[in-house]
Design a protein around this motif. Structure first.
Motif, PDB file in Angstrom:
ATOM      1  N   LYS A 138     -11.067   0.157  31.531  1.00  0.00           N
ATOM      2  CA  LYS A 138     -11.942   0.720  32.557  1.00  0.00           C
ATOM      3  C   LYS A 138     -11.513   2.133  32.962  1.00  0.00           C
ATOM      4  N   THR A 139     -10.215   2.346  33.137  1.00  0.00           N
ATOM      5  CA  THR A 139      -9.737   3.652  33.614  1.00  0.00           C
ATOM      6  C   THR A 139     -10.129   4.760  32.651  1.00  0.00           C
ATOM      7  N   PHE A 140      -9.896   4.525  31.352  1.00  0.00           N
ATOM      8  CA  PHE A 140     -10.265   5.518  30.335  1.00  0.00           C
ATOM      9  C   PHE A 140     -11.762   5.771  30.343  1.00  0.00           C
ATOM     10  N   THR A 141     -12.555   4.704  30.473  1.00  0.00           N
ATOM     11  CA  THR A 141     -14.009   4.830  30.435  1.00  0.00           C
ATOM     12  C   THR A 141     -14.533   5.622  31.622  1.00  0.00           C
ATOM     13  N   ILE A 142     -13.992   5.370  32.805  1.00  0.00           N
ATOM     14  CA  ILE A 142     -14.434   6.095  33.992  1.00  0.00           C
ATOM     15  C   ILE A 142     -14.087   7.581  33.873  1.00  0.00           C
ATOM     16  N   SER A 143     -12.884   7.874  33.395  1.00  0.00           N
ATOM     17  CA  SER A 143     -12.471   9.271  33.215  1.00  0.00           C
ATOM     18  C   SER A 143     -13.352   9.971  32.187  1.00  0.00           C
ATOM     19  N   THR A 144     -13.683   9.267  31.114  1.00  0.00           N
ATOM     20  CA  THR A 144     -14.532   9.839  30.072  1.00  0.00           C
ATOM     21  C   THR A 144     -15.955  10.056  30.570  1.00  0.00           C
ATOM     22  N   LEU A 145     -16.501   9.086  31.302  1.00  0.00           N
ATOM     23  CA  LEU A 145     -17.849   9.224  31.860  1.00  0.00           C
ATOM     24  C   LEU A 145     -17.920  10.420  32.794  1.00  0.00           C
ATOM     25  N   PHE A 146     -16.920  10.564  33.654  1.00  0.00           N
ATOM     26  CA  PHE A 146     -16.882  11.705  34.574  1.00  0.00           C
ATOM     27  C   PHE A 146     -16.840  13.024  33.801  1.00  0.00           C
ATOM     28  N   SER A 147     -16.024  13.071  32.749  1.00  0.00           N
ATOM     29  CA  SER A 147     -15.884  14.293  31.946  1.00  0.00           C
ATOM     30  C   SER A 147     -17.184  14.630  31.230  1.00  0.00           C
ATOM     31  N   VAL A 148     -17.838  13.616  30.664  1.00  0.00           N
ATOM     32  CA  VAL A 148     -19.096  13.829  29.932  1.00  0.00           C
ATOM     33  C   VAL A 148     -20.197  14.311  30.869  1.00  0.00           C
ATOM     34  N   LEU A 149     -20.331  13.684  32.035  1.00  0.00           N
ATOM     35  CA  LEU A 149     -21.361  14.088  33.006  1.00  0.00           C
ATOM     36  C   LEU A 149     -21.084  15.497  33.528  1.00  0.00           C
ATOM     37  N   SER A 150     -19.818  15.816  33.749  1.00  0.00           N
ATOM     38  CA  SER A 150     -19.457  17.169  34.203  1.00  0.00           C
ATOM     39  C   SER A 150     -19.804  18.206  33.138  1.00  0.00           C
ATOM     40  N   LEU A 151     -19.497  17.879  31.878  1.00  0.00           N
ATOM     41  CA  LEU A 151     -19.823  18.796  30.785  1.00  0.00           C
ATOM     42  C   LEU A 151     -21.336  19.007  30.686  1.00  0.00           C
ATOM     43  N   ALA A 152     -22.093  17.922  30.762  1.00  0.00           N
ATOM     44  CA  ALA A 152     -23.557  18.020  30.670  1.00  0.00           C
ATOM     45  C   ALA A 152     -24.111  18.921  31.770  1.00  0.00           C
ATOM     46  N   TYR A 153     -23.576  18.768  32.980  1.00  0.00           N
ATOM     47  CA  TYR A 153     -24.048  19.593  34.107  1.00  0.00           C
ATOM     48  C   TYR A 153     -23.774  21.069  33.853  1.00  0.00           C
ATOM     49  N   TRP A 154     -22.539  21.388  33.446  1.00  0.00           N
ATOM     50  CA  TRP A 154     -22.170  22.789  33.283  1.00  0.00           C
ATOM     51  C   TRP A 154     -22.795  23.417  32.047  1.00  0.00           C
ATOM     52  N   VAL A 155     -23.058  22.624  31.015  1.00  0.00           N
ATOM     53  CA  VAL A 155     -23.792  23.145  29.853  1.00  0.00           C
ATOM     54  C   VAL A 155     -25.190  23.588  30.277  1.00  0.00           C
ATOM     55  N   ALA A 156     -25.832  22.774  31.103  1.00  0.00           N
ATOM     56  CA  ALA A 156     -27.160  23.141  31.621  1.00  0.00           C
ATOM     57  C   ALA A 156     -27.066  24.356  32.540  1.00  0.00           C
ATOM     58  N   PHE A 157     -25.987  24.437  33.300  1.00  0.00           N
ATOM     59  CA  PHE A 157     -25.806  25.550  34.241  1.00  0.00           C
ATOM     60  C   PHE A 157     -25.658  26.876  33.508  1.00  0.00           C
ATOM     61  N   PHE A 158     -24.882  26.890  32.403  1.00  0.00           N
ATOM     62  CA  PHE A 158     -24.616  28.130  31.673  1.00  0.00           C
ATOM     63  C   PHE A 158     -25.690  28.463  30.636  1.00  0.00           C
ATOM     64  N   LEU A 159     -26.668  27.587  30.466  1.00  0.00           N
ATOM     65  CA  LEU A 159     -27.691  27.777  29.430  1.00  0.00           C
ATOM     66  C   LEU A 159     -28.401  29.128  29.501  1.00  0.00           C
ATOM     67  N   PRO A 160     -28.807  29.621  30.695  1.00  0.00           N
ATOM     68  CA  PRO A 160     -29.550  30.899  30.720  1.00  0.00           C
ATOM     69  C   PRO A 160     -28.686  32.119  30.420  1.00  0.00           C
ATOM     70  N   ILE A 161     -27.380  31.985  30.425  1.00  0.00           N
ATOM     71  CA  ILE A 161     -26.498  33.138  30.238  1.00  0.00           C
ATOM     72  C   ILE A 161     -26.400  33.459  28.741  1.00  0.00           C
TER      73      ILE A 161
END
Length: 286
Positions: A79-102
């Motif tokens: 569970k610990t690894f999965t939660i850390s990975t889910l958080f990392s993936v969701l954070s990456l997805a957010y910031w990829v969308a954020f930097f898209l127009p640049i």
């Protein structure tokens, strides 16, 4: 109460660094690689190609493609690894969308591959170091490692060679070769971030003058020495075996100290990927 507070602080630090790692990785993707049609390995590489083919957002594929692997990770790793990975993936997805127009800072493919690889390597290295992951292929490799004779590294390499080769069909073979450059650089930088620039070495010393060598190492290198009790395989005589951990830059000095005290000493030196506690505070080297 202090223990509970320390645990909370460590928890906050961990997820803050996972978040920072995701930001750095997204910069490498959206500022260097993606605008130049250069891909990374693993799920991110597949996501870049699918986003190019379908014109759907990259962040969408990063999340969707990782979902089945997150389930596998929860069932097989914990569970610990999965939660850390889910958080990392969701954070990456957010910031990829954020930097898209640049727009990309360079149109030079070689520069994009080099600096994209460095940036992604730093970001992914931070995430792995603090218990997360961005790549479902790593989870698959860990699972297959338990059931086959192949190592985790060999399985990941095979999958990434297939993914990077597929980039040639989507973006052209020149882009695939630049993708391989970016992947190799990222791979090396990840190792540096995880292991640290100040790489440690574990040293075992078998000598007829163990006490003199131990005293010299503590006095001149400022490193703690542990005495292990062994026995000569041929003579059966008891032997003191010295164990110490030094930095890569101190290895030459250690060899010199040992040779000064015992020219016939037997020394083995091995890499150490992580060191926690038990180290003597560094002193000045004379």
């Amino acid at each position: 109460m202090p223990k509970k507070q320390n645990k909370i602080v460590a928890y906050i630090k961990k997820y803050l660094l996972l978040f920072i790692g995701a930001i750095i990785t997204s910069i490498g993707l959206e500022i260097f690689l993606v605008p130049n049609n250069i891909i990374d390995g693993g799920i991110i590489g597949i996501s870049i190609m699918l986003s190019h083919i379908t014109q759907l957002p990259l962040s969408f594929f990063i999340v969707v493609l990782n979902i089945p692997f997150l389930y596998l990770g929860y069932m097989q790793i914990g569970k610990t690894f999965t939660i850390s990975t889910l958080f990392s993936v969701l954070s990456l997805a957010y910031w990829v969308a954020f930097f898209l127009p640049i727009p990309s800072v360079t149109q030079d493919l070689f520069l994009a591959a080099v600096f994209g690889g460095i940036t992604i390597g730093v970001g992914v290295g931070i995430i792995i170091r603090y218990g997360g992951s961005l790549d479902g292929t790593e989870i698959v490799a860990i699972i297959f490692d338990k059931r086959t004779s192949f190592s985790v590294g060999e399985i990941i390499m095979f999958m990434n060679l297939f993914i990077l080769g597929s980039a040639g069909l989507v973006f052209g073979w020149d882009k695939a070769m630049y993708s391989l450059v970016a992947y190799y650089i990222a791979f090396k930088v990840i190792d540096i971030v995880i292991e640290g620039l100040d790489e440690s070495k574990a040293v075992l010393i078998v000598s007829d003058n163990p006490d003199e060598i131990a005293d010299a190492l503590m006095a001149r290198l400022g490193r703690g020495v542990t005495v292990l009790h062994g026995e000569g395989g041929y003579t059966g005589e008891p032997k003191k075996v010295l164990y110490s951990v030094v930095t890569r830059l101190e290895v030459a000095k250690l060899k010199l100290i040992v040779q000064e005290k015992d020219e016939n000493a037997f020394v083995t030196i091995n890499e150490v990927h992580d060191v926690m506690g038990g180290r003597v505070k560094k002193k000045a080297i004379h």
